[in-house]
Design an enzyme around this catalytic site. Structure first.
Site, PDB file in Angstrom:
ATOM      1  CG  ASP A 278      -2.082  -1.145   1.214  1.00  0.00           C
ATOM      2  OD1 ASP A 278      -3.115  -1.956   0.163  1.00  0.00           O
ATOM      3  OD2 ASP A 278      -2.448  -1.152   2.309  1.00  0.00           O
TER       4      ASP A 278
ATOM      5  NE  ARG B 191      -4.353  -1.667  -4.758  1.00  0.00           N
ATOM      6  CZ  ARG B 191      -3.767  -1.557  -2.944  1.00  0.00           C
ATOM      7  NH1 ARG B 191      -3.818  -0.789  -2.327  1.00  0.00           N
ATOM      8  NH2 ARG B 191      -4.375  -2.908  -2.742  1.00  0.00           N
TER       9      ARG B 191
HETATM   10  P1  FDA Z   1     -14.388   9.196  -4.453  1.00  0.00           P
HETATM   11  O1  FDA Z   1     -13.929  10.091  -3.481  1.00  0.00           O
HETATM   12  O2  FDA Z   1     -14.558   9.901  -5.811  1.00  0.00           O
HETATM   13  O3  FDA Z   1     -15.052   8.923  -4.583  1.00  0.00           O
HETATM   14  C1  FDA Z   1     -16.373   8.266  -5.550  1.00  0.00           C
HETATM   15  C2  FDA Z   1     -17.577   7.825  -4.822  1.00  0.00           C
HETATM   16  O4  FDA Z   1     -17.403   6.114  -4.653  1.00  0.00           O
HETATM   17  C3  FDA Z   1     -18.317   8.720  -3.988  1.00  0.00           C
HETATM   18  O5  FDA Z   1     -19.555   9.714  -4.230  1.00  0.00           O
HETATM   19  C4  FDA Z   1     -18.752   7.508  -2.939  1.00  0.00           C
HETATM   20  O6  FDA Z   1     -20.181   7.236  -3.692  1.00  0.00           O
HETATM   21  C5  FDA Z   1     -17.688   6.622  -3.443  1.00  0.00           C
HETATM   22  N1  FDA Z   1     -16.943   6.251  -1.932  1.00  0.00           N
HETATM   23  C6  FDA Z   1     -16.191   7.005  -1.836  1.00  0.00           C
HETATM   24  N2  FDA Z   1     -15.005   6.557  -0.742  1.00  0.00           N
HETATM   25  C7  FDA Z   1     -15.966   5.985  -0.131  1.00  0.00           C
HETATM   26  C8  FDA Z   1     -16.388   5.660   1.103  1.00  0.00           C
HETATM   27  N3  FDA Z   1     -15.521   5.652   2.265  1.00  0.00           N
HETATM   28  N4  FDA Z   1     -17.463   4.871   1.653  1.00  0.00           N
HETATM   29  C9  FDA Z   1     -18.742   4.955   1.116  1.00  0.00           C
HETATM   30  N5  FDA Z   1     -18.580   5.805  -0.184  1.00  0.00           N
HETATM   31  C10 FDA Z   1     -17.643   5.941  -0.529  1.00  0.00           C
HETATM   32  N6  FDA Z   1      -5.331   5.132  -0.739  1.00  0.00           N
HETATM   33  C11 FDA Z   1      -4.160   5.438  -0.359  1.00  0.00           C
HETATM   34  O7  FDA Z   1      -3.549   6.372  -0.086  1.00  0.00           O
HETATM   35  N7  FDA Z   1      -2.965   3.836  -0.219  1.00  0.00           N
HETATM   36  C12 FDA Z   1      -3.709   3.363  -0.855  1.00  0.00           C
HETATM   37  O8  FDA Z   1      -2.185   2.131  -0.346  1.00  0.00           O
HETATM   38  C13 FDA Z   1      -5.057   2.718  -0.823  1.00  0.00           C
HETATM   39  N8  FDA Z   1      -5.075   1.490  -1.124  1.00  0.00           N
HETATM   40  C14 FDA Z   1      -6.825   1.208  -1.824  1.00  0.00           C
HETATM   41  C15 FDA Z   1      -6.992   0.301  -2.009  1.00  0.00           C
HETATM   42  C16 FDA Z   1      -8.619   0.366  -2.476  1.00  0.00           C
HETATM   43  C17 FDA Z   1      -8.448  -1.350  -3.234  1.00  0.00           C
HETATM   44  C18 FDA Z   1      -8.863   1.085  -2.875  1.00  0.00           C
HETATM   45  C19 FDA Z   1     -10.508   0.708  -4.092  1.00  0.00           C
HETATM   46  C20 FDA Z   1      -8.923   2.257  -1.924  1.00  0.00           C
HETATM   47  C21 FDA Z   1      -7.463   2.163  -2.036  1.00  0.00           C
HETATM   48  N9  FDA Z   1      -6.891   3.764  -1.065  1.00  0.00           N
HETATM   49  C22 FDA Z   1      -5.655   4.324  -1.049  1.00  0.00           C
HETATM   50  C23 FDA Z   1      -7.750   5.059  -0.684  1.00  0.00           C
HETATM   51  C24 FDA Z   1      -7.927   5.796  -1.917  1.00  0.00           C
HETATM   52  O9  FDA Z   1      -7.484   6.919  -2.262  1.00  0.00           O
HETATM   53  C25 FDA Z   1      -9.566   7.958  -2.025  1.00  0.00           C
HETATM   54  O10 FDA Z   1      -9.248   7.670  -0.592  1.00  0.00           O
HETATM   55  C26 FDA Z   1     -10.810   6.016  -2.083  1.00  0.00           C
HETATM   56  O11 FDA Z   1     -10.816   4.702  -3.185  1.00  0.00           O
HETATM   57  C27 FDA Z   1     -11.913   6.900  -2.505  1.00  0.00           C
HETATM   58  O12 FDA Z   1     -12.017   7.135  -3.276  1.00  0.00           O
HETATM   59  P2  FDA Z   1     -12.431   7.180  -5.136  1.00  0.00           P
HETATM   60  O13 FDA Z   1     -11.365   6.689  -6.082  1.00  0.00           O
HETATM   61  O14 FDA Z   1     -13.401   5.655  -4.152  1.00  0.00           O
HETATM   62  O15 FDA Z   1     -13.367   8.448  -5.395  1.00  0.00           O
END
Ligand code: FDA
Length: 308
Positions: free
Chosen positions: A132, A183
């Site tokens: 990560d 990732r």
């Molecule tokens: P965005 O924040 O734009 O959200 C899009 C939509 O997704 C929201 O409108 C909502 O519907 C839904 N959503 C997003 N987060 C949600 C939540 N917490 N609860 C409910 N709904 C939610 N970061 C990092 O810095 N280092 C890492 O190693 C990782 N590893 C990692 C692994 C995996 C498998 C994922 C999916 C994410 C990570 N992250 C991470 C976290 C990543 O950086 C980010 O903070 C979250 O995924 C939220 O961003 P989105 O891309 O989902 O989009």
């Protein structure tokens, strides 16, 4: 974008808030939406259920910013236990590890030794290990450590690139030809504007751009997002470029957009769910709350209902 996240990241580092949340029955219950449970048995049960639903998994033993060597050793030992359990049951499951949990911030040599121990055991059972990515101060140490093990022939280890970092485009360009599995995430920590794009629109634009580079030239990249528009864009791009569905995967977090996880899997996409478990769930839970105001209302509703 930063305000809510800032509050929750500050809370994630506050010992008083930690004590309150850990003791509070409602927040403990609410954390279960994002955390499989506190024991390995809880983590394995979640992975089993995901596998049965046609989803791949990646188990993370919660913990970060470890300060004592004994704690780092204990975390590594836990990962070996997880490996044994996952392979014993033939679960479809990777590992996701934070280097600061292995002591990387205080003792990089120890973190390296522990990472090698985990990678060697994982290689023997054909298991992939994702490192990560944490705060920006850890990006260079993480890339350095990755390069050292990569040069020693470990190929079962992958990295994470955070689209919000200004440096990520250059990092990705340097890595994309190496064959390492990446990732792509938006980024979950609070960073100063010199280091990370402060505006969500810029983060989203960077994500879209890096995603297309990875889909076109990466090695089995993981498009890790719950952003439906970004998922649609990835699908459209893959179709337009003739990229087969088995050349990349989507990744999402346990408890977030289960509907989308299942729908994509049913349409033939590889979908991997990140499953955290363990007693150290507090900072992880705070980051998830800070990502979405609705999560905070969900917690407050529980508190109010109980109070009434
Ligand atoms: P965005 O924040 O734009 O959200 C899009 C939509 O997704 C929201 O409108 C909502 O519907 C839904 N959503 C997003 N987060 C949600 C939540 N917490 N609860 C409910 N709904 C939610 N970061 C990092 O810095 N280092 C890492 O190693 C990782 N590893 C990692 C692994 C995996 C498998 C994922 C999916 C994410 C990570 N992250 C991470 C976290 C990543 O950086 C980010 O903070 C979250 O995924 C939220 O961003 P989105 O891309 O989902 O989009």
């Amino acid at each position: 974008m930063g305000a809510l996240r800032g509050v929750f990241i500050a809370l994630s580092e506050s010992p008083r808030a930690r004590r309150f949340v850990l003791r509070n029955r409602i927040s403990r219950r609410a954390s279960r939406r994002f955390v499989a449970g506190e024991t390995l048995a809880d983590g394995l049960a979640a992975v089993r259920a995901l596998n049965q639903a046609g989803l791949h998994a990646s188990l993370n033993y919660l913990g970060e910013k470890t300060t004592s060597p004994a704690e780092a050793e204990q975390a590594a030992a836990r990962y070996l236990e997880i490996l044994a359990a996952v392979t014993g049951e033939r679960l479809d499951c990777n590992l996701s590890i934070k280097l600061s949990q292995l002591g990387a911030a205080g003792d990089p040599a120890l973190a390296e030794a522990l990472l090698r121990r985990i990678l060697a055991a994982a290689r023997a059972t054909d298991t992939f290990v994702r490192i990560d990515m944490e705060e920006s101060a850890l990006v260079d140490p993480t890339l350095t450590l990755w390069r050292r093990v990569w040069q020693d022939g470990f190929r079962n280890v992958g990295l994470v690139i955070q689209a919000y970092l200004r440096r990520s485009r250059a990092d990705l360009e340097a890595l994309v030809g190496e064959g390492v599995r990446i990732r792509l995430v938006k980024g979950a920590y609070l960073e100063p504007p010199q280091v990370a794009f402060p505006r969500k629109a810029d983060v989203d634009a960077a994500y879209g751009h890096l995603m297309e580079i990875l889909l076109r030239r990466g090695t089995y990249p993981a498009i890790a997002t719950h952003d439906e528009r970004m998922v649609a864009r990835a699908r459209a791009f893959a179709t337009a470029e003739g990229i087969p569905l088995d050349r990349f995967e989507f990744q999402m977090i346990y408890g977030v957009r289960r509907d989308l996880q299942l729908a994509l899997a049913q349409q033939g996409y590889n979908v991997r769910v990140y499953v955290p478990f363990g007693e150290q769930w507090y900072p992880y839970f705070m980051r998830r709350l800070g990502e979405r105001p609705a999560n905070v209302f969900f917690l407050l509703r529980g508190v109010l209902a109980e109070w009434r």
